[in-house]
Write an enzyme that holds these catalytic residues in place. Structure first.
Site, PDB file in Angstrom:
ATOM      1  CG  MET A 105      -1.997  -1.024   1.223  1.00  0.00           C
ATOM      2  SD  MET A 105      -3.059  -0.816   2.676  1.00  0.00           S
ATOM      3  CE  MET A 105      -4.247  -2.103   2.371  1.00  0.00           C
ATOM      4  CG  LEU A 149      -6.934   3.050   1.524  1.00  0.00           C
ATOM      5  CD1 LEU A 149      -5.869   3.045   2.630  1.00  0.00           C
ATOM      6  CD2 LEU A 149      -8.309   3.009   2.165  1.00  0.00           C
ATOM      7  CG  LEU A 190      -8.743  -1.789   0.600  1.00  0.00           C
ATOM      8  CD1 LEU A 190      -8.142  -3.088   1.139  1.00  0.00           C
ATOM      9  CD2 LEU A 190      -7.818  -0.616   0.913  1.00  0.00           C
ATOM     10  NE  ARG A 203     -10.412   7.091   7.960  1.00  0.00           N
ATOM     11  CZ  ARG A 203     -10.525   6.524   9.159  1.00  0.00           C
ATOM     12  NH1 ARG A 203     -11.669   6.577   9.800  1.00  0.00           N
ATOM     13  NH2 ARG A 203      -9.493   5.915   9.704  1.00  0.00           N
ATOM     14  CE1 TYR A 236       1.686   7.321   8.254  1.00  0.00           C
ATOM     15  CE2 TYR A 236      -0.525   8.166   7.850  1.00  0.00           C
ATOM     16  CZ  TYR A 236       0.442   7.193   7.664  1.00  0.00           C
ATOM     17  OH  TYR A 236       0.167   6.084   6.904  1.00  0.00           O
ATOM     18  CB  SER A 275       4.604   6.062   6.408  1.00  0.00           C
ATOM     19  OG  SER A 275       4.942   4.692   6.321  1.00  0.00           O
ATOM     20  NE  ARG A 323      -4.079  -0.405  -6.377  1.00  0.00           N
ATOM     21  CZ  ARG A 323      -4.767   0.555  -6.984  1.00  0.00           C
ATOM     22  NH1 ARG A 323      -4.234   1.755  -7.147  1.00  0.00           N
ATOM     23  NH2 ARG A 323      -5.993   0.330  -7.433  1.00  0.00           N
ATOM     24  CE1 TYR A 324      -5.022   1.873  -2.835  1.00  0.00           C
ATOM     25  CE2 TYR A 324      -4.180   1.050  -0.760  1.00  0.00           C
ATOM     26  CZ  TYR A 324      -5.000   0.911  -1.851  1.00  0.00           C
ATOM     27  OH  TYR A 324      -5.807  -0.200  -1.975  1.00  0.00           O
ATOM     28  CG  HIS A 384      -4.562  -4.189   7.293  1.00  0.00           C
ATOM     29  ND1 HIS A 384      -5.883  -4.092   6.939  1.00  0.00           N
ATOM     30  CD2 HIS A 384      -4.095  -2.918   7.352  1.00  0.00           C
ATOM     31  CE1 HIS A 384      -6.207  -2.817   6.780  1.00  0.00           C
ATOM     32  NE2 HIS A 384      -5.135  -2.080   7.027  1.00  0.00           N
ATOM     33  CG  ASP A 444       8.494  -0.617  12.539  1.00  0.00           C
ATOM     34  OD1 ASP A 444       7.554  -1.276  13.030  1.00  0.00           O
ATOM     35  OD2 ASP A 444       9.628  -0.583  13.032  1.00  0.00           O
ATOM     36  CD  GLU A 493      -1.350   0.016   8.690  1.00  0.00           C
ATOM     37  OE1 GLU A 493      -0.175   0.446   8.567  1.00  0.00           O
ATOM     38  OE2 GLU A 493      -2.231   0.226   7.841  1.00  0.00           O
ATOM     39  CD  GLU A 499      -3.959   0.595  12.991  1.00  0.00           C
ATOM     40  OE1 GLU A 499      -4.195  -0.612  13.196  1.00  0.00           O
ATOM     41  OE2 GLU A 499      -4.240   1.168  11.930  1.00  0.00           O
TER      42      GLU A 499
END
Length: 377
Positions: free
Chosen positions: A1, A17, A23, A40, A48, A55, A89-90, A194, A272, A275, A279
């Site tokens: 992702m 996403l 998805l 969101r 973040y 990330s 992907r995103y 996930h 890493d 998530e 999370e």
């Protein structure tokens, strides 16, 4: 992702996403996706910000690729030199940007190597379908540089011995922090992956839960099946039914049952990102503390030596099967060899045999087209 490397990239990441119907499927998706993403974005930006302002997944992925090709040049010199490209992907670099780089470098042979060890049509499948769409769009525009690239796909590797031993090393490092004896052997382990919407799992027949379970079973076998464990699922989004039990609910349930410690292992992530760093390390640890439990998280694979070697070995074996006529399957040296235990039978031919089989409930024509394209190249 992929993941947004900086806070200003979060909005675009979320928009891509929520637009991805492979998805998440929403009514009036083209209208709802940007609205949901905008709503969101502030919340996700704050998350973040707490893990360093972005990330680290791009940094880790590039490091893993660089280390892999160093070994790959030695393991399979007939196709050297090798160069890694990142196609997220995103988030950037996106698939089309990776193709631009490859064309600029004059690439004529490429392996699409998923960094999801366990296959799902919503993750690896979505990435492969996007790659197929980008290739086809350029071929239709007369792009001969893209048309001449020969492709093969490493689409899953859930029980590869190098991956399994790398996870086992990470879990053992946490177990060693407990006193030897009953306390160490009885601490429960949560293998957290996930989650997926149930419409993908039960409706389509997605293989992801089974492949995650296969990884977990292989890791526990290496660990001697000493500890009690469960597979749990994280990162649910929206009100619809998702695969469970949720990782957070598992913590609460175990705390009520009197457990004072638990180990969390991110079993479907190879580096890493939000998530793990937010999370699990922030949200879940705080929840555990609120319920009187201490959560211990196994370190992500990142630059674990056996894992890096596994990446090189998987790719070398794949190339050998295609170019040298070698026996298919990935074999590691030393203590990981020994009969079929040292072979990853998921890696066969231009794709795995599993890749060519569509989910029983698949209604996506792009899946059929991309499988035919990559399987025949």
């Amino acid at each position: 992702m992929g993941g947004p490397s900086t806070l200003p990239e979060v909005g675009d990441f979320l928009s891509r996403l929520f637009h991805d119907r492979e998805l998440i499927q929403l009514p009036f998706q083209s209208r709802l996706a940007p609205l949901i993403a905008r709503r969101r974005t502030p919340k996700i930006e704050a998350q973040y910000a707490k893990i360093g302002g972005g990330s680290p997944i791009l940094r880790w992925t590039r490091k893993q690729g660089a280390e892999m090709v160093k070994m790959l040049d030695e393991l399979h010199p007939s196709t050297a030199p090798h160069k890694p490209y990142v196609a997220f992907r995103y988030a950037r670099p996106l698939t089309e940007e990776a193709l631009d780089e490859m064309v600029a470098d004059g690439i004529t042979r490429c392996v699409a190597f998923t960094q999801y060890p366990q296959y799902s049509c919503s993750t690896t499948g979505s990435n492969v379908n996007e790659l197929y769409r980008q290739i086809q769009a350029r071929i239709q525009q007369g792009d001969k540089d893209v048309e001449r690239i020969r492709w093969s796909v490493i689409d899953r590797w859930p029980t590869h011995p190098g991956l399994v031993h790398a996870f086992a090393n990470r879990v053992n490092a946490i177990l060693q922090t407990f006193p030897e004896g009953p306390e160490r052997d009885n601490v429960p382990i949560m293998f957290s992956a996930h989650s997926l919407p149930m419409q993908i799992v039960s409706g389509r027949g997605d293989p992801y839960p089974a492949e995650v379970a296969a990884t977990v079973a292989a890791v526990m076998q290496v660990l001697g099946n000493r500890n009690p464990y469960r597979v749990t699922w994280q990162s649910q989004v929206g009100p619809s039914a998702w695969l469970g039990p949720q990782t957070s609910d598992t913590v609460k349930g175990w705390a009520k049952q009197g457990h004072k410690h638990a180990i969390a292992v991110p079993i479907a992530f190879t580096q890493d990102h939000i998530e793990t760093l937010y999370e699990l390390d922030i949200e879940l640890k705080e929840e555990a503390e609120e319920h009187g439990m201490t959560l211990h998280r196994a370190e992500s694979l990142n630059d674990e030596p056996k894992f890096l070697r596994a990446l090189a070995d998987i790719c070398a074996s794949h190339l050998a099967a295609l170019t040298d006529g070698a026996t298919q399957g990935s074999v590691l040296p030393g203590e990981l060899t020994g009969g079929s235990q040292g072979v990853d039978h998921f890696s066969q031919g231009r794709t795995s045999r599993q890749f060519m089989l569509r989910c029983p409930g698949c209604m996506n024509n792009t899946c059929a087209e991309s499988k035919q394209f990559f399987g025949a190249r």
